[in-house]
Design a protein around this motif. Structure first.
Motif, PDB file in Angstrom:
ATOM      1  N   GLY A  34     -57.412  14.769  85.569  1.00 44.98           N
ATOM      2  CA  GLY A  34     -56.800  14.439  84.289  1.00 44.98           C
ATOM      3  C   GLY A  34     -57.830  14.029  83.254  1.00 44.98           C
ATOM      4  N   GLY A  35     -58.828  13.254  83.686  1.00 38.07           N
ATOM      5  CA  GLY A  35     -59.862  12.816  82.755  1.00 38.07           C
ATOM      6  C   GLY A  35     -60.688  13.961  82.217  1.00 38.07           C
ATOM      7  N   LEU A  36     -60.947  14.983  83.056  1.00 47.40           N
ATOM      8  CA  LEU A  36     -61.747  16.126  82.633  1.00 47.40           C
ATOM      9  C   LEU A  36     -60.941  17.123  81.803  1.00 47.40           C
ATOM     10  N   ARG A  37     -59.630  17.219  82.083  1.00 48.65           N
ATOM     11  CA  ARG A  37     -58.837  18.273  81.442  1.00 48.65           C
ATOM     12  C   ARG A  37     -58.158  17.825  80.152  1.00 48.65           C
ATOM     13  N   TYR A  38     -57.720  16.564  80.093  1.00 51.36           N
ATOM     14  CA  TYR A  38     -56.887  16.153  78.966  1.00 51.36           C
ATOM     15  C   TYR A  38     -57.593  15.100  78.116  1.00 51.36           C
ATOM     16  N   GLU A  39     -57.585  15.333  76.825  1.00 46.53           N
ATOM     17  CA  GLU A  39     -58.093  14.335  75.895  1.00 46.53           C
ATOM     18  C   GLU A  39     -57.086  13.189  75.791  1.00 46.53           C
ATOM     19  N   GLY A  40     -57.540  11.987  75.922  1.00 43.33           N
ATOM     20  CA  GLY A  40     -56.659  10.828  75.840  1.00 43.33           C
ATOM     21  C   GLY A  40     -56.068  10.404  77.165  1.00 43.33           C
ATOM     22  N   PHE A  41     -56.462  11.067  78.260  1.00 40.82           N
ATOM     23  CA  PHE A  41     -55.910  10.713  79.571  1.00 40.82           C
ATOM     24  C   PHE A  41     -56.497   9.384  80.058  1.00 40.82           C
ATOM     25  N   ILE A  42     -57.816   9.276  80.034  1.00 43.80           N
ATOM     26  CA  ILE A  42     -58.462   8.035  80.451  1.00 43.80           C
ATOM     27  C   ILE A  42     -58.636   7.148  79.219  1.00 43.80           C
ATOM     28  N   THR A  43     -57.539   6.586  78.777  1.00 41.96           N
ATOM     29  CA  THR A  43     -57.567   5.681  77.628  1.00 41.96           C
ATOM     30  C   THR A  43     -56.752   4.437  77.959  1.00 41.96           C
ATOM     31  N   GLU A  44     -57.000   3.390  77.221  1.00 43.86           N
ATOM     32  CA  GLU A  44     -56.268   2.147  77.436  1.00 43.86           C
ATOM     33  C   GLU A  44     -54.773   2.333  77.194  1.00 43.86           C
ATOM     34  N   TYR A  45     -54.438   3.115  76.171  1.00 41.42           N
ATOM     35  CA  TYR A  45     -53.021   3.333  75.836  1.00 41.42           C
ATOM     36  C   TYR A  45     -52.284   4.040  76.974  1.00 41.42           C
ATOM     37  N   ASN A  46     -52.887   5.102  77.497  1.00 42.43           N
ATOM     38  CA  ASN A  46     -52.227   5.850  78.573  1.00 42.43           C
ATOM     39  C   ASN A  46     -52.116   5.002  79.836  1.00 42.43           C
ATOM     40  N   LEU A  47     -53.172   4.236  80.139  1.00 47.74           N
ATOM     41  CA  LEU A  47     -53.148   3.382  81.324  1.00 47.74           C
ATOM     42  C   LEU A  47     -52.054   2.329  81.215  1.00 47.74           C
ATOM     43  N   GLU A  48     -51.957   1.682  80.047  1.00 46.70           N
ATOM     44  CA  GLU A  48     -50.938   0.655  79.862  1.00 46.70           C
ATOM     45  C   GLU A  48     -49.537   1.246  79.919  1.00 46.70           C
ATOM     46  N   SER A  49     -49.337   2.402  79.279  1.00 43.74           N
ATOM     47  CA  SER A  49     -48.023   3.056  79.309  1.00 43.74           C
ATOM     48  C   SER A  49     -47.646   3.457  80.726  1.00 43.74           C
ATOM     49  N   PHE A  50     -48.623   3.963  81.465  1.00 45.91           N
ATOM     50  CA  PHE A  50     -48.403   4.385  82.846  1.00 45.91           C
ATOM     51  C   PHE A  50     -47.972   3.202  83.721  1.00 45.91           C
ATOM     52  N   LEU A  51     -48.686   2.093  83.610  1.00 46.56           N
ATOM     53  CA  LEU A  51     -48.377   0.924  84.429  1.00 46.56           C
ATOM     54  C   LEU A  51     -47.072   0.263  83.993  1.00 46.56           C
ATOM     55  N   ARG A  52     -46.828   0.210  82.698  1.00 44.50           N
ATOM     56  CA  ARG A  52     -45.615  -0.439  82.186  1.00 44.50           C
ATOM     57  C   ARG A  52     -44.363   0.281  82.688  1.00 44.50           C
ATOM     58  N   TYR A  53     -44.403   1.609  82.666  1.00 39.20           N
ATOM     59  CA  TYR A  53     -43.227   2.385  83.073  1.00 39.20           C
ATOM     60  C   TYR A  53     -43.059   2.399  84.592  1.00 39.20           C
ATOM     61  N   ASN A  54     -44.154   2.589  85.321  1.00 38.21           N
ATOM     62  CA  ASN A  54     -44.055   2.735  86.778  1.00 38.21           C
ATOM     63  C   ASN A  54     -43.879   1.414  87.512  1.00 38.21           C
ATOM     64  N   ALA A  55     -43.966   0.291  86.787  1.00 37.17           N
ATOM     65  CA  ALA A  55     -43.719  -1.005  87.414  1.00 37.17           C
ATOM     66  C   ALA A  55     -42.305  -1.075  87.987  1.00 37.17           C
ATOM     67  N   MET A  56     -41.346  -0.459  87.319  1.00 38.37           N
ATOM     68  CA  MET A  56     -39.964  -0.469  87.812  1.00 38.37           C
ATOM     69  C   MET A  56     -39.866   0.217  89.171  1.00 38.37           C
ATOM     70  N   PHE A  57     -40.517   1.359  89.296  1.00 40.78           N
ATOM     71  CA  PHE A  57     -40.483   2.077  90.568  1.00 40.78           C
ATOM     72  C   PHE A  57     -41.245   1.310  91.648  1.00 40.78           C
ATOM     73  N   GLY A  58     -42.310   0.626  91.243  1.00 39.03           N
ATOM     74  CA  GLY A  58     -43.055  -0.170  92.198  1.00 39.03           C
ATOM     75  C   GLY A  58     -42.217  -1.291  92.788  1.00 39.03           C
ATOM     76  N   LEU A  59     -41.429  -1.955  91.946  1.00 40.76           N
ATOM     77  CA  LEU A  59     -40.609  -3.075  92.419  1.00 40.76           C
ATOM     78  C   LEU A  59     -39.557  -2.609  93.424  1.00 40.76           C
ATOM     79  N   ILE A  60     -38.857  -1.515  93.115  1.00 35.43           N
ATOM     80  CA  ILE A  60     -37.818  -1.065  94.050  1.00 35.43           C
ATOM     81  C   ILE A  60     -38.444  -0.478  95.314  1.00 35.43           C
ATOM     82  N   ALA A  61     -39.632   0.136  95.183  1.00 33.87           N
ATOM     83  CA  ALA A  61     -40.306   0.678  96.365  1.00 33.87           C
ATOM     84  C   ALA A  61     -40.776  -0.431  97.290  1.00 33.87           C
ATOM     85  N   LEU A  62     -41.168  -1.566  96.718  1.00 35.22           N
ATOM     86  CA  LEU A  62     -41.587  -2.706  97.539  1.00 35.22           C
ATOM     87  C   LEU A  62     -40.437  -3.179  98.418  1.00 35.22           C
TER      88      LEU A  62
END
Length: 329
Positions: A34-62
């Motif tokens: 992803g970092g090599l192919r997409y511009e903006g993939f390895i960015t603070e915004y994408n990382l925060e959005s990724f973690l913020r959204y997937n936290a819900m799935f993490g909680l139920i998976a736990l």
């Protein structure tokens, strides 16, 4: 004379080791791709959005991790998330504390109903949680009037899902802290040892005098409470309770748990393996979203359900074949 299988040939241990190593390798490779192919993939915004959204799935998976380790299943988690999100939106005007606690208690209550029917009524977990899946979904639609329920923006409830703490999304903090506690509980407490023993052989656990029913009761309560917490994140993150959300989330949770090295038959599994399973599944869809943006492929949101189902089927087939071959050898 019969000999016990060694740790190196035990199918459960082999699956757990291969799964965890495979998840980490796949996760790293996806991030590099992803970092090599997409511009903006390895960015603070994408990382925060990724973690913020997937936290819900993490909680139920736990929560699902503990359930599956005991040899059970909880199909109601997605519906509990929807119900909790509606309740959270309804009480959001009372502030963040009540907006958090009440939905979590609602989720724990559904988990207690599941647990009581399973441990006292001796009904199969699949049947019980399928019934509560339908019941919780219907209750969410009834309470909400079959429409989204707006959360109050005047208080600080919205900050739970949209705010940051020390430069890190609050939902991600919730997920990380929950997983750290889960790792400690499963690996270093009596409750964790009971959970693993029950999944390994419930009859033997009963003969040894272990509190099987009490342990299973709290496992399902835990799953319900964590689903309620995910509902709080959902309502605060999107500013509304969503009675129709959470459909198929139980499959996402199960897939993350199994990919992380937990056997569907129970008795073998780790919490940190589930954590990386959640990140891997989330990263797959993050990459697909970026690919959609390049216009090379065009996958609608409905394709995500298809991919989740196929991914889960593939992992279960691999798990089954590996276990069968190891047992034969």
């Amino acid at each position: 004379m019969t000999t016990m299988p060694s740790k190196t040939t035990d199918p459960g241990r082999i699956w757990k080791q291969l799964s965890q190593q495979g998840v980490l390798i796949a996760l790293v490779l996806l991030m590099v791709f992803g970092g090599l192919r997409y511009e903006g993939f390895i960015t603070e915004y994408n990382l925060e959005s990724f973690l913020r959204y997937n936290a819900m799935f993490g909680l139920i998976a736990l929560g699902m991790t503990f359930v599956i380790i005991t040899g059970g299943i909880d199909l109601s988690v997605g519906s509990v998330v929807a119900l909790a999100s509606v309740v959270a939106a309804k009480v959001s005007g009372q502030g963040a504390l009540l907006g958090f606690l009440i939905p979590v208690l609602v989720g724990a209550g559904v988990g207690a109903i599941n647990a009581g029917l399973i441990t006292r009524g001796r009904i199969a977990p699949f049947i019980v949680t399928l019934a509560t899946l339908l019941g919780a979904r219907g209750l969410a639609l009834l309470v909400s009037g079959n429409q989204s329920v707006s959360a109050e923006y005047t208080g600080n409830f919205i900050q739970i899902g949209q705010g940051d703490f020390l430069g890190f999304p609050i939902p991600a903090w919730m997920m990380v802290v929950a997983f750290l506690i889960g790792i400690f509980v499963l690996s270093s407490t009596q409750f964790g040892r009971y959970t693993l023993s029950i999944g390994d052989n419930e009859d033997a656990a009963r003969l040894m005098g272990l509190p099987v029913d009490r342990t299973k009761f709290w496992v399902y309560v835990l799953s319900g409470a964590l689903s309620g917490m995910a509902g709080v994140v959902l309502a605060s993150q999107f500013g509304a309770g969503q009675p129709t959300e959470g459909v198929g989330w139980e499959l996402t949770a199960i897939a993350a748990v199994v990919v992380g090295g937990t056997l569907l038959t129970g008795g073998v599994g780790t919490v940190w393996g589930t954590f990386f399973g959640v990140l891997l599944l989330g990263m797959i869809f993050n990459v697909l979203n970026f690919e959609n943006g390049k216009g090379v492929i065009s996958l609608s949101v409905y394709w995500q359900s298809v991919i989740r189902g196929m991914f889960l089927l593939l992992v279960v087939i691999l798990q089954s074949r590996l276990t069968r071959k190891s047992s034969t050898s």
